[in-house]
Design an enzyme around this catalytic site. Structure first.
Site, PDB file in Angstrom:
ATOM      1  N   ARG A  96     -22.605  38.632 -76.201  1.00 15.12           N
ATOM      2  CA  ARG A  96     -23.165  37.324 -75.889  1.00 15.12           C
ATOM      3  C   ARG A  96     -24.458  37.119 -76.681  1.00 15.12           C
ATOM      4  O   ARG A  96     -25.225  38.062 -76.913  1.00 15.12           O
ATOM      5  CB  ARG A  96     -23.472  37.188 -74.397  1.00 15.12           C
ATOM      6  CG  ARG A  96     -22.245  36.861 -73.556  1.00 15.12           C
ATOM      7  CD  ARG A  96     -21.679  35.482 -73.889  1.00 15.12           C
ATOM      8  NE  ARG A  96     -20.506  35.134 -73.102  1.00 15.12           N
ATOM      9  CZ  ARG A  96     -19.241  35.314 -73.493  1.00 15.12           C
ATOM     10  NH1 ARG A  96     -18.973  35.854 -74.667  1.00 15.12           N
ATOM     11  NH2 ARG A  96     -18.237  34.929 -72.725  1.00 15.12           N
ATOM     12  N   HIS A 112     -17.511  32.524 -82.596  1.00 12.26           N
ATOM     13  CA  HIS A 112     -17.002  33.046 -81.314  1.00 12.26           C
ATOM     14  C   HIS A 112     -15.480  33.253 -81.380  1.00 12.26           C
ATOM     15  O   HIS A 112     -14.725  32.733 -80.545  1.00 12.26           O
ATOM     16  CB  HIS A 112     -17.382  32.119 -80.153  1.00 12.26           C
ATOM     17  CG  HIS A 112     -17.298  32.796 -78.809  1.00 12.26           C
ATOM     18  ND1 HIS A 112     -18.162  32.540 -77.778  1.00 12.26           N
ATOM     19  CD2 HIS A 112     -16.441  33.736 -78.335  1.00 12.26           C
ATOM     20  CE1 HIS A 112     -17.832  33.273 -76.723  1.00 12.26           C
ATOM     21  NE2 HIS A 112     -16.783  34.016 -77.046  1.00 12.26           N
TER      22      HIS A 112
HETATM   23  P1  NDP Z   1     -16.899  45.115 -69.022  1.00 13.89           P
HETATM   24  O1  NDP Z   1     -17.450  44.557 -67.763  1.00 13.89           O
HETATM   25  O2  NDP Z   1     -15.627  45.869 -68.975  1.00 13.89           O
HETATM   26  O3  NDP Z   1     -18.006  46.068 -69.688  1.00 13.89           O
HETATM   27  C1  NDP Z   1     -19.362  45.708 -69.736  1.00 13.89           C
HETATM   28  C2  NDP Z   1     -20.130  46.920 -70.224  1.00 13.89           C
HETATM   29  O4  NDP Z   1     -21.499  46.538 -70.348  1.00 13.89           O
HETATM   30  C3  NDP Z   1     -20.095  48.100 -69.244  1.00 13.89           C
HETATM   31  O5  NDP Z   1     -19.996  49.307 -69.953  1.00 13.89           O
HETATM   32  C4  NDP Z   1     -21.441  48.007 -68.540  1.00 13.89           C
HETATM   33  O6  NDP Z   1     -21.949  49.242 -68.068  1.00 13.89           O
HETATM   34  C5  NDP Z   1     -22.302  47.501 -69.672  1.00 13.89           C
HETATM   35  N1  NDP Z   1     -23.521  46.882 -69.152  1.00 13.89           N
HETATM   36  C6  NDP Z   1     -23.643  45.750 -68.415  1.00 13.89           C
HETATM   37  N2  NDP Z   1     -24.934  45.521 -68.097  1.00 13.89           N
HETATM   38  C7  NDP Z   1     -25.624  46.541 -68.637  1.00 13.89           C
HETATM   39  C8  NDP Z   1     -26.999  46.895 -68.656  1.00 13.89           C
HETATM   40  N3  NDP Z   1     -27.928  46.152 -68.023  1.00 13.89           N
HETATM   41  N4  NDP Z   1     -27.362  48.015 -69.302  1.00 13.89           N
HETATM   42  C9  NDP Z   1     -26.440  48.783 -69.919  1.00 13.89           C
HETATM   43  N5  NDP Z   1     -25.119  48.515 -69.950  1.00 13.89           N
HETATM   44  C10 NDP Z   1     -24.725  47.401 -69.309  1.00 13.89           C
HETATM   45  O7  NDP Z   1     -16.791  43.896 -70.058  1.00 13.89           O
HETATM   46  P2  NDP Z   1     -15.832  43.764 -71.322  1.00 13.89           P
HETATM   47  O8  NDP Z   1     -15.912  45.009 -72.114  1.00 13.89           O
HETATM   48  O9  NDP Z   1     -14.509  43.274 -70.890  1.00 13.89           O
HETATM   49  O10 NDP Z   1     -16.549  42.555 -72.098  1.00 13.89           O
HETATM   50  C11 NDP Z   1     -17.894  42.649 -72.523  1.00 13.89           C
HETATM   51  C12 NDP Z   1     -18.400  41.294 -72.965  1.00 13.89           C
HETATM   52  O11 NDP Z   1     -17.854  40.935 -74.230  1.00 13.89           O
HETATM   53  C13 NDP Z   1     -18.000  40.112 -72.063  1.00 13.89           C
HETATM   54  O12 NDP Z   1     -18.838  40.024 -70.941  1.00 13.89           O
HETATM   55  C14 NDP Z   1     -18.167  38.927 -72.992  1.00 13.89           C
HETATM   56  O13 NDP Z   1     -19.479  38.447 -72.858  1.00 13.89           O
HETATM   57  C15 NDP Z   1     -17.973  39.517 -74.383  1.00 13.89           C
HETATM   58  N6  NDP Z   1     -16.756  39.014 -75.046  1.00 13.89           N
HETATM   59  C16 NDP Z   1     -16.884  38.362 -76.244  1.00 13.89           C
HETATM   60  C17 NDP Z   1     -15.775  37.919 -76.911  1.00 13.89           C
HETATM   61  C18 NDP Z   1     -15.887  37.271 -78.239  1.00 13.89           C
HETATM   62  O14 NDP Z   1     -14.904  36.741 -78.738  1.00 13.89           O
HETATM   63  N7  NDP Z   1     -17.030  37.299 -78.862  1.00 13.89           N
HETATM   64  C19 NDP Z   1     -14.429  38.116 -76.363  1.00 13.89           C
HETATM   65  C20 NDP Z   1     -14.404  38.834 -75.127  1.00 13.89           C
HETATM   66  C21 NDP Z   1     -15.536  39.256 -74.511  1.00 13.89           C
HETATM   67  P3  NDP Z   1     -21.145  50.092 -66.943  1.00 13.89           P
HETATM   68  O15 NDP Z   1     -19.961  50.682 -67.677  1.00 13.89           O
HETATM   69  O16 NDP Z   1     -22.106  51.114 -66.540  1.00 13.89           O
HETATM   70  O17 NDP Z   1     -20.749  49.122 -65.880  1.00 13.89           O
HETATM   71  C1  OXD Z   2     -15.374  35.691 -74.034  1.00 17.34           C
HETATM   72  C2  OXD Z   2     -14.002  35.651 -74.430  1.00 17.34           C
HETATM   73  O1  OXD Z   2     -15.660  35.989 -72.884  1.00 17.34           O
HETATM   74  O2  OXD Z   2     -13.720  35.002 -75.454  1.00 17.34           O
HETATM   75  O3  OXD Z   2     -16.194  35.434 -74.888  1.00 17.34           O
HETATM   76  O4  OXD Z   2     -13.177  36.282 -73.789  1.00 17.34           O
END
Ligand code: NDP
Ligand code: OXD
Length: 312
Positions: free
Chosen positions: A227, A275
């Site tokens: 993000r 994106h």
């Molecule tokens: P998950 O919820 O599976 O994983 C999130 C990860 O972030 C976890 O490992 C979590 O830690 C870590 N995390 C969250 N907060 C913190 C923090 N404060 N400090 C350290 N680590 C933290 O999400 P996804 O992997 O499914 O997706 C991640 C993000 O990717 C989505 O939220 C979205 O914003 C983005 N995204 C972007 C896309 C694009 O096209 N650009 C497409 C899809 C997603 P822990 O393991 O300890 O919980």
């Molecule tokens: C996002 C997605 O969350 O594209 O950004 O899945």
């Protein structure tokens, strides 16, 4: 019969309808604004960035399926009822797509492609000699569904891989784990190419700023596919201009679409993508939603429900 409302802030209904009809036989799949009256009975919602205030007008919505892995496009609505479960997308297509993007951009950064492209624009024959993958330290910010999948995809190329997450992770061959604020500094100091795959939460906002990015080794680079709120862009540009950082690929922004007058478009050390790091694919997403609806109907807990306290 399952009633499923659909809301997408761009065209696309025609490709989603057959996917849902195949995944949920007999589904009553309704595109906005033709949802009908809330009095018709319970419904699920599958949405990306619904209009502010819309969900609150439909108290018959039992659960919301986010069209993306992120939920900020839903939780930005202050009137969103607090008790509706939000199920985050985590289908196979999303993971595969993200792994492709991360592989492509990591290879581009490792092989100095941003510098090569900048040289090409100036018609310069600039021979640069990049390190081998085995000499490059990748740091993945976020080790959730996507971070983990991308780490596994990068492994066979021989990179030195580390990941940073909120909670500690069990030891794993080929991946060094860092967690929490205490270990953030050591994680950054050992990272040549940083891959951002974090959700947007108050804790992750501005995590990469002048001070933290300066901890990365000279000529380190950043790929952000999580993000936009993760990075202070003014600080990033300063560190690129000073030569401390060598390149950045940015797929996500606080304000999307990126405005036409943004200086990021023309920065020769920045690659901008709109994106599209990963996109939700109708077939796998519809199957994912169908499986979770089955779980809800059977009184079981669906996968990947948003924890509103944590923010992801
Ligand atoms: P998950 O919820 O599976 O994983 C999130 C990860 O972030 C976890 O490992 C979590 O830690 C870590 N995390 C969250 N907060 C913190 C923090 N404060 N400090 C350290 N680590 C933290 O999400 P996804 O992997 O499914 O997706 C991640 C993000 O990717 C989505 O939220 C979205 O914003 C983005 N995204 C972007 C896309 C694009 O096209 N650009 C497409 C899809 C997603 P822990 O393991 O300890 O919980
Ligand atoms: C996002 C997605 O969350 O594209 O950004 O899945």
């Amino acid at each position: 019969m399952t009633r499923l409302y659909f809301y997408l802030d761009e065209p696309g209904w025609e490709i989603w309808q057959p996917a849902f009809e195949a995944a949920i036989p007999g589904v009553d799949f309704r595109n906005y604004p033709d949802w009908g009256s809330p009095d018709e009975g319970p419904a699920y919602l599958f949405a990306w960035e619904p209009e502010l205030g819309l969900v609150a007008k439909y108290p018959n919505i039992k659960a919301i399926f986010s069209l993306g892995a992120g939920v900020d496009h839903l939780t930005r609505d202050p009137s969103l009822p607090k008790d509706i479960p939000i199920i985050r997308m985590s289908d196979d297509g999303l993971k595969e797509g993200m792994a492709e993007f991360v592989l492509m951009t990591v290879l581009m950064h490792q092989r100095y492609m941003p510098r090569m492209l900048a040289a090409q624009c100036k018609r310069e024959w600039r021979r640069l000699f990049p390190p081998l993958a085995s000499d490059v330290r990748i740091g993945i910010l976020g080790y959730g569904a996507l971070g983990k999948y991308c780490a596994q995809a990068l492994k066979p190329l021989g990179y030195q891989i580390a990941a940073w997450s909120r909670s500690g992770k069990a030891a794993e061959e080929g991946i060094e784990h860092f967690s929490g604020k205490d270990q953030f500094e050591s994680f950054l100091k050992r990272t040549d190419i940083l891959v951002g795959l974090l959700p947007s939460t108050p804790e992750t906002t501005n995590l990469l700023n002048r001070e933290t990015m300066a901890l990365m080794p000279r000529y380190a680079s950043i790929i952000n596919a999580g993000r936009g709120s993760l990075i202070n862009l003014e600080d990033l540009v300063d560190l690129l201009d000073s030569g401390h950082l060598s390149a950045a690929t940015l797929d996500v922004f606080v304000e999307e679409p990126l405005t036409e007058d943004s200086p990021l478009w023309a920065h020769d050390k920045i690659i901008v993508t709109p994106h599209i790091a990963s996109i939700t694919r109708p077939k796998t997403a519809a199957e994912y939603v169908a499986n979770n609806i089955k779980k809800i109907e059977a009184g079981m807990q669906p996968e990947n429900v948003l924890d509103r306290q944590r923010g992801y």
